[in-house]
Every structure is written in structure tokens, then in C-alpha cells.
Scaffold this active site. Structure first.
Site: not given
Length: 285
Positions: A19, A140
Site C-alpha cells: 500500500k 494497518d
């Protein structure tokens, strides 16, 4: 994403995407010691792979990096957490093919953990609260369970999906490992907290291919202490890309390209100029 073999005893290969943060604001330090965040997080088409097969016990091997293969590894902890929550339905033989640089701000370890949870839920279906397990593993990890672009707030666990146009970009990692703990400690010492992101303005700029009005609150403190991060940001801009930014707590930096061909050309030029850097053309998913 997975490749399922004909023989159910053979490993299934799962893709664990990286990401980037298309903006990361650190709003404040909370009373519980965590940070109040506001970030636009997007998965990429580059990442790690995991081969996972049923087994009598839980084992982990790692290829491509020198990482522990026991409870010190987030993949192992994720697998153990799922198998415990599911009532010990069996074990798993897991091979992690590490393709992303370590401690790089790309969420590789968190993505590997989330992918492991989803893979084992498929291998051993059970009534298990995956988001709750994910949050215990790291801030996350819930994002990677979601599997799409989202605005993250709270400590990262509050996720609001947001459509983001496909964006070609170039990633560069100058070979510096940055501890997220250190990055946040440096920010706290300076009290350099930032306002919420203007996600509407960010999306408008992404759609129009214009310079993007985002920020990364951690970039200043990290770049001040790591000259290679400053060099990476400068190199991206010099390569003809725009809106260079550090991702997460670093040290990977990225910048946006006009199209895929532009991204690949710029990545090729950067890789030639900086042969010791990890350089990758990619795009958002």
C-alpha cells in the site's frame, strides 16, 4: 487473489499487496499512547506472495529475506491467532516469498498477516471475527482485510471505503530501514501534528492528473534524520514525476506518473542511476 491447484493438499499461492498512503496526517497523540490518524490508503499491484497448504502443525519458511519464522514473525502470529480462534482445526505450512523491502512504509508485514488470516479462513472456515484478530496484530492489518482504497482514521481501524481512480506511480526505496516507532517518537518530540487531509481535493487532483495537495506528517522528522529519504524524494521529481511523498513511516517514497509507460520509463531511468535502490513502477488497485 489466489491460485488454487487441482490437488487440495498442494499449496495455494496468495498475493499480499503493498500500500501507499496518498496522504498521512497525524492529528494528535491520544491518552492511550496511540496516535489519531487520518490517511488515504490504497493497495498496489506489487507485493509479496504466500504459499499456504494444510498441514498437521504450523510451520513458516521465508524466501527473499532474513526473517524469523516463529512468533517474532507477524505471519506466524496471524496464523496462530486464527487457528486458536477457530478451535485448532489443523495446521498450515506457509512459505512467505518476500519481495517488498523491509521496514519500508509499504505495509508488507501487515498485508502478509491479513492475507494469512483470509487464507486460513478459507482453508478452515469457522465463526471467527477476522477484523478483531487483525486489529490485535497491527493498526494497518484491518485495511488489508478490506482490500480496497479507504480513508483510515482512529488508530487506523476506522475504515471508510473511497473510490480512487487508477493511478500509475513509481516507488523507490533507498535502502534505509525506518522503525515506525522511531518515526512517531520524532514527530511527538517536535509536536508536529497536522490537520485532517482534504480528501476531496486529493481525489480531484488525482482525477485531473494535477499536483496532489497531500502531506505526510512523518516525512519531515524522518527525512531530517535520513539523507537518503531526501535524496529519493528529489530523484523522483528530477525523473519527471510529480507529487513526490514518503509512504507511511518510510523509507519508501513515491511519485505519480502520467500513465503506465511514463512510470516504467522513469523507473528504468532511476534504477540505472541508483542501482542499489529498490525501484518499482506500479499502479493503484
Amino acid at each position: 487473489m489466489s491460485h488454487v491447484p487441482a490437488d487440495p493438499a498442494l499449496p495455494v499461492t496468495y498475493f499480499a499487496p503493498a500500500k501507499v498512503n496518498l496522504g498521512l496526517s497525524v492529528r494528535d497523540l491520544r491518552a492511550d499512547g496511540y496516535h489519531e490518524l487520518h490517511s488515504l490508503m490504497v493497495p498496489l499491484n506489487v507485493g509479496d506472495d504466500l504459499d499456504i497448504a494444510p498441514a498437521d502443525t504450523l510451520t513458516l519458511s521465508v524466501q527473499g529475506a532474513d526473517l524469523p519464522t516463529d512468533e517474532r514473525n507477524l505471519v506466524f502470529r496471524a496464523a496462530r491467532a486464527y487457528l486458536d480462534a477457530a478451535g485448532h482445526p489443523g495446521g498450515a505450512a506457509i512459505t512467505l516469498h518476500k519481495r517488498l523491502p523491509l521496514a519500508s512504509g509499504l505495509g508488507g508485514g501487515s498485508s502478509d498477516a491479513a492475507t494469512t488470516l483470509m487464507a486460513l479462513a478459507r482453508l478452515y472456515p469457522a465463526r471467527v471475527d477476522l477484523p478483531a484478530l487483525a486489529l490485535k496484530l497491527g493498526a494497518d492489518v484491518p485495511f488489508f482485510l478490506l482490500g480496497r482504497a479507504a480513508v483510515a482514521s482512529g488508530v487506523g481501524e476506522i475504515l471508510d471505503p473511497l473510490p480512487v481512480p487508477p493511478v500509475p506511480l513509481v516507488l523507490v526505496n533507498p535502502g534505509v530501514e525506518v522503525s515506525a516507532r522511531d518515526a512517531y517518537a520524532w514527530l511527538d518530540a517536535e509536536e508536529a501534528f497536522t490537520p485532517a487531509l482534504d480528501t476531496e481535493a486529493i481525489l480531484d487532483a488525482l482525477t485531473g492528473g494535477r499536483p496532489v495537495p497531500y502531506l505526510n506528517a512523518l516525512q519531515g522528522p524522518v527525512a531530517a534524520r535520513h539523507a537518503p529519504v531526501r535524496e529519493a524524494l528529489s530523484a523522483l521529481e528530477t525523473a519527471g514525476l510529480h507529487s513526490a511523498l514518503m509512504s507511511g513511516s518510510g523509507s519508501t517514497c513515491f511519485a505519480l506518473a502520467r500513465d503506465d509507460a511514463h512510470a516504467h520509463d522513469a523507473a528504468h531511468a532511476l534504477a540505472r542511476q541508483y542501482p542499489h535502490w529498490w525501484v518499482q513502477a506500479t499502479r493503484t488497485l
